[in-house]
Scaffold this active site. Sequence first.
Site, PDB file in Angstrom:
ATOM      1  N   ARG A 239      32.803   4.311  49.877  1.00 52.19           N
ATOM      2  CA  ARG A 239      33.463   3.135  50.538  1.00 52.19           C
ATOM      3  C   ARG A 239      34.727   3.277  50.779  1.00 52.19           C
ATOM      4  O   ARG A 239      35.507   2.720  51.292  1.00 52.19           O
ATOM      5  CB  ARG A 239      32.818   1.732  50.112  1.00 52.19           C
ATOM      6  CG  ARG A 239      33.293   1.461  48.805  1.00 52.19           C
ATOM      7  CD  ARG A 239      32.762   0.216  48.125  1.00 52.19           C
ATOM      8  NE  ARG A 239      33.106  -0.898  48.899  1.00 52.19           N
ATOM      9  CZ  ARG A 239      34.322  -1.485  48.282  1.00 52.19           C
ATOM     10  NH1 ARG A 239      35.121  -0.956  47.442  1.00 52.19           N
ATOM     11  NH2 ARG A 239      34.746  -2.681  48.636  1.00 52.19           N
TER      12      ARG A 239
ATOM     13  N   GLU B 116      15.262  13.560  28.096  1.00 54.41           N
ATOM     14  CA  GLU B 116      16.060  13.419  27.225  1.00 54.41           C
ATOM     15  C   GLU B 116      17.392  14.006  27.765  1.00 54.41           C
ATOM     16  O   GLU B 116      18.496  13.733  27.014  1.00 54.41           O
ATOM     17  CB  GLU B 116      15.673  14.140  25.820  1.00 54.41           C
ATOM     18  CG  GLU B 116      14.765  13.509  25.171  1.00 54.41           C
ATOM     19  CD  GLU B 116      15.055  11.858  24.820  1.00 54.41           C
ATOM     20  OE1 GLU B 116      15.965  11.354  24.637  1.00 54.41           O
ATOM     21  OE2 GLU B 116      13.908  11.285  25.092  1.00 54.41           O
TER      22      GLU B 116
ATOM     23  N   ASP C 186      39.224  -6.736  46.497  1.00 54.34           N
ATOM     24  CA  ASP C 186      38.226  -6.490  45.599  1.00 54.34           C
ATOM     25  C   ASP C 186      38.468  -6.567  44.216  1.00 54.34           C
ATOM     26  O   ASP C 186      39.496  -6.363  43.730  1.00 54.34           O
ATOM     27  CB  ASP C 186      37.673  -5.018  46.048  1.00 54.34           C
ATOM     28  CG  ASP C 186      37.056  -4.915  47.272  1.00 54.34           C
ATOM     29  OD1 ASP C 186      36.488  -6.026  47.890  1.00 54.34           O
ATOM     30  OD2 ASP C 186      36.767  -3.521  47.906  1.00 54.34           O
TER      31      ASP C 186
ATOM     32  N   PRO D 231      24.251   8.420  29.635  1.00 52.72           N
ATOM     33  CA  PRO D 231      24.812   7.165  28.963  1.00 52.72           C
ATOM     34  C   PRO D 231      25.600   7.644  27.826  1.00 52.72           C
ATOM     35  O   PRO D 231      26.442   6.670  27.472  1.00 52.72           O
ATOM     36  CB  PRO D 231      23.351   6.866  28.327  1.00 52.72           C
ATOM     37  CG  PRO D 231      22.468   7.670  28.666  1.00 52.72           C
ATOM     38  CD  PRO D 231      22.797   8.706  29.576  1.00 52.72           C
TER      39      PRO D 231
HETATM   40  N1  SAM Z   1      18.643  11.002  25.547  1.00 54.28           N
HETATM   41  C1  SAM Z   1      19.797  10.446  26.467  1.00 54.28           C
HETATM   42  C2  SAM Z   1      20.630   9.598  25.386  1.00 54.28           C
HETATM   43  O1  SAM Z   1      20.314   8.954  24.721  1.00 54.28           O
HETATM   44  O2  SAM Z   1      21.987   9.776  26.107  1.00 54.28           O
HETATM   45  C3  SAM Z   1      19.272   9.481  27.452  1.00 54.28           C
HETATM   46  C4  SAM Z   1      18.466  10.243  28.812  1.00 54.28           C
HETATM   47  S1  SAM Z   1      17.930   9.314  29.962  1.00 54.28           S
HETATM   48  C5  SAM Z   1      16.650   8.593  29.219  1.00 54.28           C
HETATM   49  C6  SAM Z   1      17.617  10.288  31.328  1.00 54.28           C
HETATM   50  C7  SAM Z   1      18.674  10.376  32.308  1.00 54.28           C
HETATM   51  O3  SAM Z   1      19.008   9.280  32.887  1.00 54.28           O
HETATM   52  C8  SAM Z   1      20.035  11.240  31.783  1.00 54.28           C
HETATM   53  O4  SAM Z   1      20.021  12.364  31.667  1.00 54.28           O
HETATM   54  C9  SAM Z   1      20.954  10.411  32.804  1.00 54.28           C
HETATM   55  O5  SAM Z   1      21.142  11.520  33.888  1.00 54.28           O
HETATM   56  C10 SAM Z   1      20.276   9.214  33.261  1.00 54.28           C
HETATM   57  N2  SAM Z   1      21.110   8.012  32.570  1.00 54.28           N
HETATM   58  C11 SAM Z   1      20.230   7.115  31.958  1.00 54.28           C
HETATM   59  N3  SAM Z   1      21.246   6.220  31.545  1.00 54.28           N
HETATM   60  C12 SAM Z   1      22.452   6.337  32.176  1.00 54.28           C
HETATM   61  C13 SAM Z   1      23.658   5.632  31.977  1.00 54.28           C
HETATM   62  N4  SAM Z   1      23.893   4.566  31.552  1.00 54.28           N
HETATM   63  N5  SAM Z   1      24.649   6.169  32.959  1.00 54.28           N
HETATM   64  C14 SAM Z   1      24.452   7.386  33.507  1.00 54.28           C
HETATM   65  N6  SAM Z   1      23.221   7.963  33.666  1.00 54.28           N
HETATM   66  C15 SAM Z   1      22.181   7.563  32.993  1.00 54.28           C
END
Ligand code: SAM
Length: 286
Positions: A196, A154, A211, A127
């Site tokens: 795609r 995390e 699209d 994220p």
């Molecule tokens: N502690 C991290 C933070 O606050 O940035 C969040 C970790 S999340 C619980 C666990 C995993 O979910 C991340 O390492 C990533 O691989 C994935 N993930 C969660 N949200 C995501 C998003 N919006 N985009 C891409 N990957 C995401």
Amino acid sequence: MRLDVVTIFPEYLDPLRHALLGKAIEQGRLSVGVHDLRGWATDVHKSVDDSPFGGGPGMVMKPEVWGPALDDVAAGTAAATELESSLPHLARPTHDDVEGVEATPYEGRDVREGEDPSLPLLIVPTPAGKPFAQPDARAWSREEHIVFACGRYEGIDQRVVDDAAHRYRVREVSIGDYVLIGGEVAVLVIAEAVVRLIPGVLGNKRSHEEDSFSDGLLEGPSYTKPREWRGLEVPEVLTSGNHALVDRWHRDQALKRTLERRPELLEGVALDKKDRAYLKELGFEG
Ligand code: SAM
């Protein structure tokens, strides 16, 4: 294109072998290897995470597990479960091809200054990453080899990502401003958007031109038969047979919807006189 996905939940990636991606596998345009990260864990419990330095809640994924896993995948020596297409598709007709148009790739690759273009692309969903968008999907549809590292808990120890830059072109990307439990769903989203666009997977380039995001606008509404359903009529212009009017209607609907739902996108769109006149009617002065 070759996709390798490293995860602690290999089953989560099963959707990659269905529908259009399954068809791409069957046609030999795509191969997908899924790797169980726990195969690189060295202790009896096969643990892949540990408590964070500096305290705080949750666990962080260990570098001693991720490092060798990504090394082996880059070297092509990692054991993988190869995904097989779920359905025989080849005999089915496709409605996506636009006749008389070649299936050509998109132009331009995602190679930054100083990067070796022959290295595979490593995508690390997080994220905290740069937002993934359609231009990324277009550029990545040109790649021969993409590796995905699925975080959990995390996330992954940052040194894994920093070190991987020796063997990969690394991209940390987010699929939206919200937090998922793990990276697997983000991989499904990114893989679908990228695959795609590989020539021949979904018709040809013309099949994507209308699209959303292709020309910077959202796509307007679509209709099919019957002409009238539950008292609701299909817009008359669509049944007029006048192609110029139909094209103008599609463009206006795309402008209207973009203005209503994502007005910030209009800033990046090339607008002609007719577009501006229509937007003005809708009260947009930009
Ligand atoms: N502690 C991290 C933070 O606050 O940035 C969040 C970790 S999340 C619980 C666990 C995993 O979910 C991340 O390492 C990533 O691989 C994935 N993930 C969660 N949200 C995501 C998003 N919006 N985009 C891409 N990957 C995401």
